[in-house]
Design an enzyme around this catalytic site. Structure first.
Site, short mmCIF file in Angstrom:
data_model
loop_
_atom_site.label_atom_id
_atom_site.label_comp_id
_atom_site.label_asym_id
_atom_site.label_seq_id
_atom_site.Cartn_x
_atom_site.Cartn_y
_atom_site.Cartn_z
N ALA A 11 0.84 -1.21 0.00
CA ALA A 11 0.00 0.00 0.00
C ALA A 11 0.87 1.25 0.00
N ALA A 14 1.86 3.33 -5.55
CA ALA A 14 1.28 2.54 -6.62
C ALA A 14 0.10 1.71 -6.10
N ASN A 37 -0.92 -5.27 2.99
CA ASN A 37 0.21 -4.41 3.36
C ASN A 37 0.76 -4.82 4.72
N LYS A 38 2.06 -4.58 4.89
CA LYS A 38 2.75 -4.92 6.14
C LYS A 38 2.11 -4.29 7.36
N VAL A 81 4.13 -10.06 2.95
CA VAL A 81 4.25 -11.01 1.84
C VAL A 81 5.60 -11.73 1.96
N GLU A 170 18.35 15.52 -0.06
CA GLU A 170 17.18 16.00 0.70
C GLU A 170 17.36 15.73 2.20
N ALA A 315 7.74 8.49 -7.21
CA ALA A 315 6.35 8.41 -6.78
C ALA A 315 5.43 8.91 -7.91
N GLN A 316 5.92 9.93 -8.58
CA GLN A 316 5.18 10.49 -9.71
C GLN A 316 4.86 9.39 -10.74
P1 FAD Z 1 6.35 2.54 -1.78
O1 FAD Z 1 5.66 3.83 -1.79
O2 FAD Z 1 7.70 2.50 -1.15
O3 FAD Z 1 5.41 1.48 -1.07
C1 FAD Z 1 5.71 0.13 -0.86
C2 FAD Z 1 4.74 -0.44 0.15
O4 FAD Z 1 4.88 -1.85 0.23
C3 FAD Z 1 4.95 0.08 1.58
O5 FAD Z 1 3.73 0.47 2.13
C4 FAD Z 1 5.53 -1.12 2.33
O6 FAD Z 1 5.18 -1.13 3.70
C5 FAD Z 1 4.89 -2.26 1.59
N1 FAD Z 1 5.68 -3.51 1.67
C6 FAD Z 1 7.00 -3.66 1.39
N2 FAD Z 1 7.34 -4.95 1.54
C7 FAD Z 1 6.24 -5.62 1.92
C8 FAD Z 1 5.97 -6.98 2.20
N3 FAD Z 1 6.91 -7.92 2.11
N4 FAD Z 1 4.71 -7.33 2.55
C9 FAD Z 1 3.73 -6.39 2.65
N5 FAD Z 1 3.93 -5.09 2.37
C10 FAD Z 1 5.17 -4.70 2.02
N6 FAD Z 1 9.59 10.47 -5.87
C11 FAD Z 1 8.99 11.54 -6.43
O7 FAD Z 1 8.33 11.40 -7.47
N7 FAD Z 1 9.07 12.78 -5.87
C12 FAD Z 1 9.73 13.00 -4.72
O8 FAD Z 1 9.79 14.14 -4.24
C13 FAD Z 1 10.38 11.90 -4.08
N8 FAD Z 1 11.03 12.08 -2.91
C14 FAD Z 1 11.60 10.99 -2.28
C15 FAD Z 1 12.22 11.20 -1.06
C16 FAD Z 1 12.79 10.14 -0.39
C17 FAD Z 1 13.45 10.37 0.94
C18 FAD Z 1 12.77 8.83 -0.98
C19 FAD Z 1 13.38 7.66 -0.26
C20 FAD Z 1 12.15 8.63 -2.21
C21 FAD Z 1 11.56 9.70 -2.88
N9 FAD Z 1 10.92 9.55 -4.12
C22 FAD Z 1 10.30 10.62 -4.71
C23 FAD Z 1 10.82 8.21 -4.73
C24 FAD Z 1 9.47 7.57 -4.33
O9 FAD Z 1 9.29 7.65 -2.94
C25 FAD Z 1 9.35 6.11 -4.78
O10 FAD Z 1 9.60 6.03 -6.16
C26 FAD Z 1 7.93 5.60 -4.48
O11 FAD Z 1 7.75 5.51 -3.09
C27 FAD Z 1 7.64 4.25 -5.13
O12 FAD Z 1 6.33 3.89 -4.84
P2 FAD Z 1 5.89 2.39 -4.66
O13 FAD Z 1 4.41 2.38 -4.57
O14 FAD Z 1 6.55 1.55 -5.68
O15 FAD Z 1 6.54 1.95 -3.25
P1 NAD Z 2 20.18 7.33 -6.49
O1 NAD Z 2 20.60 6.06 -7.10
O2 NAD Z 2 19.50 8.30 -7.33
O3 NAD Z 2 21.48 8.07 -5.86
C1 NAD Z 2 22.50 7.37 -5.20
C2 NAD Z 2 23.77 8.19 -5.20
O4 NAD Z 2 24.77 7.48 -4.48
C3 NAD Z 2 24.32 8.42 -6.61
O5 NAD Z 2 24.60 9.80 -6.78
C4 NAD Z 2 25.57 7.56 -6.65
O6 NAD Z 2 26.58 8.10 -7.47
C5 NAD Z 2 25.99 7.55 -5.18
N1 NAD Z 2 26.81 6.37 -4.85
C6 NAD Z 2 26.61 5.07 -5.22
N2 NAD Z 2 27.60 4.29 -4.75
C7 NAD Z 2 28.45 5.09 -4.07
C8 NAD Z 2 29.65 4.86 -3.36
N3 NAD Z 2 30.20 3.65 -3.26
N4 NAD Z 2 30.26 5.92 -2.76
C9 NAD Z 2 29.73 7.16 -2.84
N5 NAD Z 2 28.59 7.44 -3.51
C10 NAD Z 2 27.95 6.42 -4.12
O7 NAD Z 2 19.30 6.93 -5.21
P2 NAD Z 2 18.30 7.83 -4.34
O8 NAD Z 2 18.88 9.17 -4.10
O9 NAD Z 2 17.92 7.01 -3.18
O10 NAD Z 2 17.04 8.01 -5.28
C11 NAD Z 2 16.24 6.89 -5.67
C12 NAD Z 2 15.12 7.32 -6.59
O11 NAD Z 2 14.18 8.13 -5.89
C13 NAD Z 2 15.60 8.16 -7.78
O12 NAD Z 2 14.86 7.82 -8.91
C14 NAD Z 2 15.28 9.57 -7.36
O13 NAD Z 2 15.04 10.40 -8.48
C15 NAD Z 2 14.03 9.38 -6.53
N6 NAD Z 2 13.94 10.47 -5.54
C16 NAD Z 2 13.36 11.63 -5.96
C17 NAD Z 2 13.30 12.71 -5.10
C18 NAD Z 2 12.65 13.99 -5.58
O14 NAD Z 2 12.13 14.03 -6.67
N7 NAD Z 2 12.63 15.03 -4.78
C19 NAD Z 2 13.84 12.59 -3.81
C20 NAD Z 2 14.42 11.39 -3.42
C21 NAD Z 2 14.47 10.33 -4.32
#
Ligand code: FAD
Ligand code: NAD
Length: 402
Positions: A11, A14, A37-38, A81, A170, A315-316
């Site tokens: 949950a 997606a 969901n977990k 799961v 971030e 997430a987008q």
């Molecule tokens: P998730 O949203 O991660 O959801 C997965 C779900 O599955 C969770 O509820 C979890 O509890 C559940 N789950 C996992 N394993 C199990 C299991 N075994 N059994 C039951 N349930 C389980 N993307 C953007 O577009 N814009 C942003 O600004 C942005 N900022 C981000 C900031 C951070 C700090 C991070 C880490 C990521 C960010 N991203 C952003 C990326 C975005 O969060 C992910 O791409 C997005 O969450 C993916 O959605 P999802 O539905 O695949 O998974």
């Molecule tokens: P990422 O893979 O985008 O970034 C990981 C970073 O770690 C890279 O810059 C890589 O060069 C570095 N790295 C890898 N191995 C290393 C090493 N051995 N030593 C030092 N540096 C190393 O992963 P993320 O930042 O977790 O992002 C994951 C996804 O989530 C991406 O698609 C990102 O766009 C998305 N995201 C989006 C937002 C936003 O839109 N605001 C915020 C967070 C995450």
């Protein structure tokens, strides 16, 4: 019952949006919907850097699933799961089993350590709600402990963030606001508590717009973060990271790895063919070879055919996958043709703390500073609105309308 059964696993963005779309697309007579969901809550993965830093009330970043999805309409199962037995249309959960006619796999990402020695054992991950609660508590503990231990080493106050992608940057943006507060709370000289980001590439946020990257770097440095670029992490121990060709040890009391993500390991356990930990799905978002299984969000590689590489996991994108998947399940039930996924890029905006940020919107308009920070909050709130309407937005939103 004879109704077809649709099971959604996970949950997150997606899973929640697919379930909502299915509720809208299908009448209760047409299909049974089950969401697994977990936890009984859905959390904002995109706010996890704030949960980890402790700059947000953590409950603002989670929502009871039953507040959004009526248990009268969708069967909600809170369980973990363990495996998908895909050739038997069966799912093994920790506490029970389940069969399906149609399956949606939206279990999100796991942190990827790329096998770096010691990383799994000694670093914290921004991986899920609970792992972020742990980071927040650990940092606070390090500050309290330092004050109570006459022999304490100053490096125990250092917070080390490995990887300067969007998650790492971030998170550092939150830390530059949190650390001064922790210093005041525990009466510690601000100069003693370091925040260090280590990135292997020549620049943080590799591949992103150069001016925006320069803006982010300067903003974080001016507020006291050290940014070490072109510094590859080779090894992690309980003391810190070993970095670069000369294996320099950077010591810290809090070590966080944000160096990359991969698909949920359930995919591999269940025998799906993987490319770098995820399944490359067909253009209708189904798993190759399985007519009744959709894989969405961070578990899927969806090819960008124009650039001949997969779209980054966001997430987008996950929310847009949900919409296509909801339509395609309805099409399957009605024996109609399925639609192809088409990504509509709304841009990328990152926060650098509460009042700063940067990013691009639409086709490349650049935003900096307060405008970008405000836009990020609007993006966050837009999702709450889509998920739970005005009620959820008022309860958990970041932009306060009153
Ligand atoms: P998730 O949203 O991660 O959801 C997965 C779900 O599955 C969770 O509820 C979890 O509890 C559940 N789950 C996992 N394993 C199990 C299991 N075994 N059994 C039951 N349930 C389980 N993307 C953007 O577009 N814009 C942003 O600004 C942005 N900022 C981000 C900031 C951070 C700090 C991070 C880490 C990521 C960010 N991203 C952003 C990326 C975005 O969060 C992910 O791409 C997005 O969450 C993916 O959605 P999802 O539905 O695949 O998974
Ligand atoms: P990422 O893979 O985008 O970034 C990981 C970073 O770690 C890279 O810059 C890589 O060069 C570095 N790295 C890898 N191995 C290393 C090493 N051995 N030593 C030092 N540096 C190393 O992963 P993320 O930042 O977790 O992002 C994951 C996804 O989530 C991406 O698609 C990102 O766009 C998305 N995201 C989006 C937002 C936003 O839109 N605001 C915020 C967070 C995450």
């Amino acid at each position: 019952s004879t109704k077809p059964r649709i099971v959604v696993l996970g949950a997150g963005y997606a899973g929640m949006m697919t379930t909502k779309k299915l509720m809208k697309n299908l009448s209760p007579e047409e299909a049974e919907i089950i969401l697994v969901n977990k936890h009984n809550y859905h959390y904002q993965t995109t706010w996890l850097h704030e949960v980890a830093a402790g700059t947000i009330n953590q409950n603002q970043a989670r929502i009871m699933i039953s507040d959004i999805i009526s248990p009268n309409r969708v069967r909600l199962i809170y369980d973990t799961v363990v495996e998908i037995v895909k050739d038997e249309n069966r799912i093994v959960l920790e506490n029970s089993e389940l069969t399906y006619d149609y399956l949606v796999i939206s279990l999100g990402y796991e942190t990827n350590t790329f096998g770096i020695e010691g990383m799994q054992e000694h670093a914290f991950f921004i991986e899920n709600f609970e792992s972020c609660q742990l980071i927040r508590e650990h940092m606070e503990y390090q500050f309290a402990k330092y004050k109570n231990d006459p022999d304490a080493d100053e490096s125990s106050l250092t917070i080390l963030v490995g990887g300067g992608g969007f998650t790492g940057i971030e998170f550092v943006g939150e830390l530059v606001e949190k650390v001064p507060k922790l210093c005041r709370k525990y009466d510690i000289d601000r100069g003693k508590a370091k925040i260090i980001n280590v990135e292997a590439s020549p620049t943080i946020l590799p591949g992103f717009d150069k001016n925006l990257v320069a803006y982010a770097r300067k903003s974080l440095q001016e507020r006291g973060a050290e940014i070490r670029e072109g510094a590859r992490i080779k090894k992690c121990t309980e003391e810190g990271f070993f970095v670069g060709d000369d294996n320099e040890l950077i010591k810290a009391g809090t070590i966080v790895w944000t160096g990359g993500v991969t698909g949920n390991s359930i995919l591999g356990k269940s025998g799906f063919e993987l490319t770098k930990g995820k399944v490359t799905v067909n253009s209708d978002l189904r798993a190759p070879g399985y007519e009744n299984i959709f894989i969405l969000g961070d578990c899927a590689w969806v090819m960008n055919k124009v650039e001949n590489r997969p779209y980054p996991p966001t997430a987008q994108a996950a929310m847009q996958h949900a919409s296509t998947c909801g339509n395609n399940i309805k099409a399957l039930l009605n024996q109609e043709p399925l639609e192809d996924f088409v990504f509509s890029d709304k841009g990328t905006v990152a926060s650098l703390g509460v009042t700063d940020g940067m990013g691009t919107i639409f086709s490349g308009t650049k935003l900096f500073g307060k405008t970008a920070a405000a836009m990020k909050k609007v993006v966050d709130d837009r999702y709450l609105f889509l998920l739970g309407g005005p009620k959820l937005f008022l309860k958990k939103g970041k932009v306060r309308p009153f």
